[in-house]
Design an enzyme around this catalytic site. Structure first.
Site, short mmCIF file in Angstrom:
data_model
loop_
_atom_site.label_atom_id
_atom_site.label_comp_id
_atom_site.label_asym_id
_atom_site.label_seq_id
_atom_site.Cartn_x
_atom_site.Cartn_y
_atom_site.Cartn_z
N CYS A 1 1.61 -16.51 -3.18
CA CYS A 1 1.13 -16.67 -1.81
C CYS A 1 2.13 -17.51 -1.00
O CYS A 1 3.27 -17.10 -0.82
CB CYS A 1 -0.28 -17.24 -1.79
SG CYS A 1 -1.13 -17.00 -0.19
N HIS B 1 -2.79 -12.88 -4.88
CA HIS B 1 -3.11 -13.88 -5.91
C HIS B 1 -3.35 -13.17 -7.24
O HIS B 1 -4.43 -12.62 -7.46
CB HIS B 1 -4.36 -14.66 -5.51
CG HIS B 1 -4.14 -15.61 -4.38
ND1 HIS B 1 -3.83 -16.94 -4.57
CD2 HIS B 1 -4.16 -15.41 -3.04
CE1 HIS B 1 -3.68 -17.53 -3.40
NE2 HIS B 1 -3.87 -16.62 -2.45
N GLU C 1 -4.03 -14.46 -10.05
CA GLU C 1 -5.11 -15.14 -10.77
C GLU C 1 -6.48 -14.70 -10.27
O GLU C 1 -7.50 -14.96 -10.93
CB GLU C 1 -4.96 -16.66 -10.66
CG GLU C 1 -5.35 -17.28 -9.34
CD GLU C 1 -4.30 -17.20 -8.25
OE1 GLU C 1 -4.44 -17.87 -7.22
OE2 GLU C 1 -3.31 -16.44 -8.44
#
Length: 223
Positions: free
Chosen positions: A88, A203, A205
């Site tokens: 990001c 992202h 994750e």
């Protein structure tokens, strides 16, 4: 093998830490994950991850405020060329300049600029009659792979979805730095990189199976 996630006050890093720990387990790779705000720990890493949430200059200032951190990053990433992943705003900081709330210098590791995504009017209106605008680019969107042979994209094909939250986009100076795009009223950089450096605007994750696959690829990457 040790993967270090840099903590410089930019968001809660627990979800990133858990995702990297799971990718180690699922891929069968042996290694550890450490979240740190200490430059000397970064120097002991085998792989480096730089997350980022918020405004470009705020993240840059937070990182620069950590004693010795930028020197450590230049040592491990540029001099020693260890694998590096920016996420990001951590990806956006790789640019030459960012234009969020003024012009600010980035790392200049991947030449390019970070510019605002055009705030397109959708044609709909609010209850008060105001036009509905689409910024930020938030939610799940398709990836369009431009570098299918890159090790970070092994097993990742165009059409899979990743999770985005951002209002600014990385515009690389050259097309060869663009590994994948997504569409938001036109193409937007989703993955950029060069040499031992890669960054994702989305992202990983928070991107479920496809994010874990990319993280596992990163853990196995030997640039």
């Amino acid at each position: 093998m040790k993967t270090v996630i840099i903590d410089y006050g930019s968001g809660n890093l627990r979800s990133a830490e858990k995702a990297f720990e799971r990718a180690y387990r699922d891929s069968g790779s042996k290694g550890s994950v450490e979240v740190t705000s200490e430059a000397e720990v970064v120097r002991t890493a085998d792989k480096i991850v730089l997350p980022g949430v918020g405004a470009f200059d705020d993240c840059r200032a937070g990182l620069m405020a950590v004693p010795g951190m930028m020197e450590a990053l230049n040592d491990v990433v540029i001099r020693r060329q260890l694998p590096f992943l920016g996420i990001c705003v951590g990806m956006q900081l790789l640019a030459s300049h960012g234009f969020e709330h003024g012009q600010h210098d980035g790392f200049d590791w991947v030449p390019g600029e970070v510019r605002a995504i055009p705030n397109v009017v959708t044609g709909a209106t609010t209850k008060g009659g105001l036009p509905v605008r689409r910024i930020p680019h938030m939610g799940w969107n398709e990836l369009h792979v431009a570098a299918p042979d890159h090790p970070l994209l092994a097993g990742i094909e165009s059409g899979v979805h990743a999770y985005f939250v951002h209002s600014y986009q990385f515009k690389p100076e050259t097309d060869d730095a663009l590994f994948a795009t997504t569409d938001f009223d036109g193409p937007i950089a989703a993955i950029i990189g060069r040499d031992n450096i890669v960054g994702t605007q989305f992202h990983p994750e928070k991107s479920q199976a496809i994010g874990l696959r990319l993280i596992a690829n990163f853990l196995n990457w030997r640039p």
